[in-house]
Design a protein around this motif. Structure first.
Motif: not given
Length: 225
Positions: A198-225
């Motif tokens: 929802t932040i103007p200009l920043v939002n154009f870059l967020v989707p790609i960062v958010a996808t990479a971010f969620m890969v890291h989140v998934y890896k950590r959550l799966r490792a810790t259960g």
């Protein structure tokens, strides 16, 4: 967990492997933003005039505010759906850099990915339409309106990003169980993503960062259960 994962995602943004995806993401973001603005603005043009100057001014002001709120509500969902088409490219780049010894994820076929994106959009639209009366009341309390939007769309966006990533690595049933066990973490990640979208200009870059971010989140959550 969230801060290190997000930092890693940001650090990879200049990665050569991200360049083509970044260009596509920017083009999609700009296109979605323009089409959404045109669509909402066209809806405002059909609002009839009453002939009373003060009343027309009030209606115009509320309509303009509604346009901004509509973009705030719909842009995160539209971008989440659109970026899912490039998810495999982003996830593969993250895997190559940070998890080279892990088994790579299974690419998602285009047809199922497209169907999942359309299904997600449908859910977001239905939920936000149901909440329209509450949104209308909260127009007079902007902080509460923004907070409700973050919570509702944060849950939906977090779930969608997490499932899109998790289904690359696990059967759907196992991924759903993991998401339910860690629903609070996934929800918080979604709120962060929506906040940035929802932040103007920043939002154009967020989707790609958010996808990479969620890969890291998934890896950590799966490792810790």
């Amino acid at each position: 967990m969230i801060a290190p994962a997000f930092t890693r995602a940001l650090a990879q943004l200049p990665d050569p492997a991200f360049r083509s995806v970044l260009v596509k993401s920017l083009l999609v973001s700009a296109t979605v933003f323009v089409l959404l603005a045109i669509g909402l603005w066209a809806g405002l043009l059909v609002v009839p005039e009453t002939g009373y100057g003060w009343l027309d001014w009030v209606i115009g002001a509320l309509s303009s505010l509604g346009l901004l709120i509509g973009m705030m509500l719909l842009f995160p969902a539209l971008m989440t759906a659109a970026i899912s088409l490039f998810l495999d490219d982003i996830a593969a780049a993250v895997e190559a850099r940070y998890y080279p010894t892990d088994a790579p994820g299974r690419p998602v076929a285009t047809a199922p990915a497209l169907w999942a994106a359309l299904r997600f959009l449908g859910i977001v639209l239905v939920v936000n339409i149901v909440l329209l009366p509450l949104y209308a009341i909260l127009l007079f309390f902007p902080p509460l309106l923004y907070g409700l939007s973050l919570l509702v769309n944060g849950y939906l966006v977090g779930r969608e990003y997490f499932e899109a990533v998790a289904f690359r690595y696990q059967p759907r049933r196992e991924a759903d169980l993991l998401r339910r066990r860690r629903r609070g973490d996934v929800w918080l990640c979604g709120v962060l993503i929506v906040l940035l979208l929802t932040i103007p200009l920043v939002n154009f870059l967020v989707p790609i960062v958010a996808t990479a971010f969620m890969v890291h989140v998934y890896k950590r959550l799966r490792a810790t259960g």
